[in-house]
Design a protein around this motif. Structure first.
Motif, PDB file in Angstrom:
ATOM      1  N   TYR A 130      41.086  38.875  53.101  1.00  0.00           N
ATOM      2  CA  TYR A 130      42.242  39.251  52.283  1.00  0.00           C
ATOM      3  C   TYR A 130      43.517  39.099  53.115  1.00  0.00           C
ATOM      4  O   TYR A 130      44.124  40.078  53.556  1.00  0.00           O
ATOM      5  CB  TYR A 130      42.113  40.696  51.808  1.00  0.00           C
ATOM      6  CG  TYR A 130      40.886  40.959  50.974  1.00  0.00           C
ATOM      7  CD1 TYR A 130      40.868  40.669  49.610  1.00  0.00           C
ATOM      8  CD2 TYR A 130      39.736  41.504  51.545  1.00  0.00           C
ATOM      9  CE1 TYR A 130      39.738  40.911  48.840  1.00  0.00           C
ATOM     10  CE2 TYR A 130      38.605  41.744  50.793  1.00  0.00           C
ATOM     11  CZ  TYR A 130      38.609  41.445  49.434  1.00  0.00           C
ATOM     12  OH  TYR A 130      37.487  41.678  48.674  1.00  0.00           O
ATOM     13  N   ASP A 420      40.754  46.298  45.882  1.00  0.00           N
ATOM     14  CA  ASP A 420      40.346  44.898  45.849  1.00  0.00           C
ATOM     15  C   ASP A 420      39.150  44.616  46.748  1.00  0.00           C
ATOM     16  O   ASP A 420      38.332  43.741  46.448  1.00  0.00           O
ATOM     17  CB  ASP A 420      41.516  43.992  46.265  1.00  0.00           C
ATOM     18  CG  ASP A 420      42.642  44.009  45.241  1.00  0.00           C
ATOM     19  OD1 ASP A 420      42.422  44.524  44.128  1.00  0.00           O
ATOM     20  OD2 ASP A 420      43.731  43.503  45.555  1.00  0.00           O
ATOM     21  N   ASN A 421      39.039  45.350  47.853  1.00  0.00           N
ATOM     22  CA  ASN A 421      37.929  45.114  48.780  1.00  0.00           C
ATOM     23  C   ASN A 421      36.719  45.993  48.472  1.00  0.00           C
ATOM     24  O   ASN A 421      35.782  46.054  49.266  1.00  0.00           O
ATOM     25  CB  ASN A 421      38.376  45.321  50.220  1.00  0.00           C
ATOM     26  CG  ASN A 421      38.745  46.774  50.518  1.00  0.00           C
ATOM     27  OD1 ASN A 421      38.908  47.575  49.604  1.00  0.00           O
ATOM     28  ND2 ASN A 421      38.882  47.102  51.784  1.00  0.00           N
TER      29      ASN A 421
END
Length: 577
Positions: A130, A420-421
């Motif tokens: 990311y 998001d992770n």
């Protein structure tokens, strides 16, 4: 109901102040004006925020020697054992000091769990997958300084930026040592590539229970840190409150006078290497709030059981030693509290917890009109509300809220979907239906099939609201907010009945202004000289925030507090500063 002046009974009830805290506040009202200084021919200089005219400081209490019935000797004493105090106790113990932590509560409290840091191992490991999370340290520091309009000690901001990653790695090893907790990096910025007006920073980290940790309902982050401190030889004394610091003839702090909460006897605790104050802010001190930041009283709702009981004890103790207060008040406020349709926010009126309030749906004032861009830092919305009638506004959303919240892609502790992770959010979107049902039943949240009916239930002008509602939907359909420039991806039409609305104000999390410190964690006098033997960290210390909190740095306040608490423990134990 009083909205501009504070009603003492309402404030005490709404703020959830304990008997101890209420008694302390009662004592404050009897304090004389002015503040104690060493004998000198120099006149007393009133400094910003602590002028004798406010009456909130008073003079240091005189405790007769005959009333001090217990004496303890340690090398380091830490006053306040929560977000800043636990790291300070641990660090002092790890560096070889005989350390005692005291706190007026009966057992260890849970520290804040959103911890802001730059360049932690967890964060750095995420950059390959990311890259949008990567943080330019200088840019981040400039953003913090800009948010405070320069009313900060830039070196303190730099200290957090440079040492917070190492602190987080240190903390991760501690909490993961026995397999009951796992530290997660909250990998999401929620704004990247979407055209957001304000940049968010992926600085948040949170400890979460593993399956092993979930087996013990009494196990918490705070328990983990306390147990580790004790493994390192540290001691704790609960139900013991700070009264004042003691100084020698040269002004060095040599220890504290404390008091047993139960039987009220006084205790002298000598600290040969240093005293560390991590006692928190002053959010439940009526006089200090009125003097330092009355604007926040206009929007403040007391959600029962939230916010603890900080009364400024450490701040006053350091000022009595000669410290200098920040020039401006500062606070962390979240728009997550609500009142009923016949009530106004402000001055500690009792309301309810409203976690959903941060979501940037349409919001209107009590005249039924929009008044600002609903997207952006939490406090922007609340500060705009101060300029509106009744200092209160209404959140408006529809039955398609779950999909819209996901698209809004909020950050930090208000996020309702996994990051998001994959790291979990503090609360889930799946929790919201039960929250809504509870608030509907209690008469806070309103539900209606038409905007006209919703306006009536919220007690706001129907014609104005319907006009605002229709214009908002029209702009959303066209993809352009021509009134307040809300980002298109957060500008979504409300067209799925039933509709919801609720009157909203500020959940007051903490005050963030305090006694100015230097990078050695010593409080400083007006001339910049440091007070030897005394260290401060957390919300009782100053120099880092001004007026408000840059919440788009997830966990910044907690990260600053823990980084500086760890540093204070090391410096006090080793005598390096």
């Amino acid at each position: 109901m009083q909205h501009n002046g504070l009603d003492r009974r309402t404030f005490l009830k709404g703020a959830g102040i304990t008997a101890i805290g209420a008694a302390a506040m009662g004592a404050l009202t009897g304090c004389g004006n002015g503040f104690a200084v060493a004998e000198s021919e120099e006149p007393v200089r009133e400094t910003a925020g602590q002028a004798s005219a406010t009456g909130w400081l008073g003079e240091a209490p005189e405790i007769a020697e005959r009333d001090i019935t217990e004496t303890l000797d340690y090398e380091v004493v830490v006053c306040g054992c929560k977000t800043g105090g636990l790291p300070a106790v641990i660090s002092a113990a790890e560096n070889g000091a005989r350390v005692l932590g005291i706190d007026r509560v009966s057992k260890v409290s849970n520290p804040r769990e959103d911890i802001g840091a730059i360049d932690s191992k967890l964060q750095l490991a995420s950059f390959d997958e990311y890259p949008q999370f990567k943080i330019d340290k200088m840019e981040a520091m400039e953003d913090i300084v800009r948010y405070a309009n320069g009313f900060v000690n830039y070196d303190l901001v730099k200290l957090w930026a440079n040492e917070s990653g190492a602190m987080l790695d240190w903390l991760t090893e501690i909490v993961e040592r026995d397999g009951r907790l796992r530290m997660d990096f909250e990998g999401s910025v929620g704004t990247e590539g979407q055209g957001a007006r304000d940049k968010a920073w992926a600085t948040g980290h949170s400890p979460n229970k593993t399956e092993l940790g979930k087996q013990d309902k009494n196990f918490t982050f705070g328990v983990s840190l306390k147990e580790y401190a004790e493994e390192k030889g540290a001691e704790f004394r609960w139900e013991t409150e700070l009264i004042k610091c003691e100084q020698d003839a040269n002004g060095r702090v040599t220890g504290v006078i404390a008091r047993d909460v139960k039987d009220r006897h006084y205790i002298r605790i000598n600290a040969s290497k240093g005293v560390i104050l991590t006692t928190g802010g002053y959010g439940n001190n009526l006089e200090m709030m009125q003097a330092r930041q009355p604007w926040n009283q206009k929007i403040r709702i007391a959600a029962p059981g939230k916010g603890g009981n900080p009364t400024g004890d450490g701040i006053k103790a350091a000022l009595w030693c000669g410290g200098e207060m920040d020039p401006l008040g500062a606070a962390c406020t979240f728009n997550r509290a609500c009142v009923k349709p016949d009530e106004l926010a402000g001055d500690g009126v009792v309301g309810e917890w409203w976690w959903f309030g941060e979501q940037p749906f349409m919001k209107v004032n009590l005249n039924g009109k929009r008044f600002c861009n609903e997207s952006g830092p939490y406090d922007y919305m609340l500060h705009s509300t101060i300029m509106q009638p009744g200092h209160t506004y209404c959140d408006i959303f529809d039955s398609d809220y779950a999909a819209q919240v996901k698209q809004m892609n909020e950050v930090g502790c208000c996020r309702l979907y996994p990051f998001d992770n994959g790291s979990p959010s503090n609360r889930s979107i799946d929790d919201m239906p039960a929250l809504f049902d509870s608030l509907l039943e209690k008469g806070y949240l309103q539900k209606a099939d038409t905007p006209e009916e919703l306006a009536e239930k919220l007690n706001i002008p129907v014609d104005n609201f319907v006009e605002t509602f229709n214009r908002y939907n029209e702009m959303a359909e066209n993809g352009k907010d021509e009134d307040y420039n809300k980002e298109p991806y957060r500008l979504m039409a409300l067209k799925t009945p039933p509709y919801y609305g609720i009157r909203t104000g500020a959940w007051f999390l903490a005050t963030l202004d305090g006694v100015r410190i230097n990078t050695n964690m010593h409080p400083v006098r007006a001339d910049g000289s440091e007070i030897e033997g005394l260290y401060m960290a957390g919300d009782c210390s100053g120099g880092f925030f001004s007026v408000s909190y840059p919440n788009l740095f997830t966990g910044l306040a907690c990260g600053r507090t823990m980084t500086f608490g760890r540093r204070a423990g090391m410096l006090a134990a080793t005598g390096q500063a």
